[in-house]
Design an enzyme around this catalytic site. Structure first.
Site, PDB file in Angstrom:
ATOM      1  N   PRO A   2       0.823  -1.206   0.000  1.00 22.79           N
ATOM      2  CG  PRO A   2      -0.728  -1.518   1.704  1.00 22.79           C
ATOM      3  CD  PRO A   2       0.596  -2.007   1.205  1.00 22.79           C
ATOM      4  CE  LYS A  34      -3.086  -5.622   1.115  1.00 18.46           C
ATOM      5  NZ  LYS A  34      -2.600  -5.865  -0.188  1.00 18.46           N
ATOM      6  CB  ILE A  66      -1.464  -5.517  -4.734  1.00 19.19           C
ATOM      7  CG1 ILE A  66      -0.315  -4.932  -5.564  1.00 19.19           C
ATOM      8  CG2 ILE A  66      -1.897  -6.869  -5.273  1.00 19.19           C
ATOM      9  CD1 ILE A  66       0.971  -5.716  -5.474  1.00 19.19           C
TER      10      ILE A  66
END
Length: 114
Positions: A2, A34, A66
């Site tokens: 990110p 994440k 992603i």
């Protein structure tokens, strides 16, 4: 993976900009689920920017990752607006956020792509 970019036309002391980056990094990691070790944040202050014909305080954010799920963008928008507004005093009505889901082959890291 990110990446969050925060641009604003307001001037922040370096310590405040670094604090905003640190808090934003933790927030993005939590929102996306994440590890923070993969999160990158950039804070650009005092930029020449205008919105709605005015140079009143404003901010533009880009959050790319992603596999960015569309169903979290509402909560992420709210949390990011609250963070930027509480740190800079910018009215949330003058904060735009662009969310982008990056394709694995279009995101490079460590001499390769994902």
């Amino acid at each position: 993976m990110p990446f969050l970019k925060i641009q604003t036309n307001t001037e922040l002391p370096e310590t405040a900009a670094r604090e905003l980056a640190a808090r934003a990094s933790a927030l993005v990691a939590a929102q996306l689920g994440k590890p923070e070790r993969y999160v990158m944040v950039s804070v650009e202050t005092n930029a020449a920017m205008q919105f709605a014909g005015s140079t009143d305080p404003l901010a533009y954010l880009e959050l790319k990752s992603i596999g960015l799920p569309e169903n979290i963008t509402g909560d992420a928008s709210r949390a990011l607006c609250e963070l930027v507004s509480s740190t800079t005093g910018i009215d949330p009505e003058r904060i735009y956020i662009e969310f982008a889901d990056a394709a694995r082959k279009m995101w490079g890291w460590n001499s390769s792509t994902f």
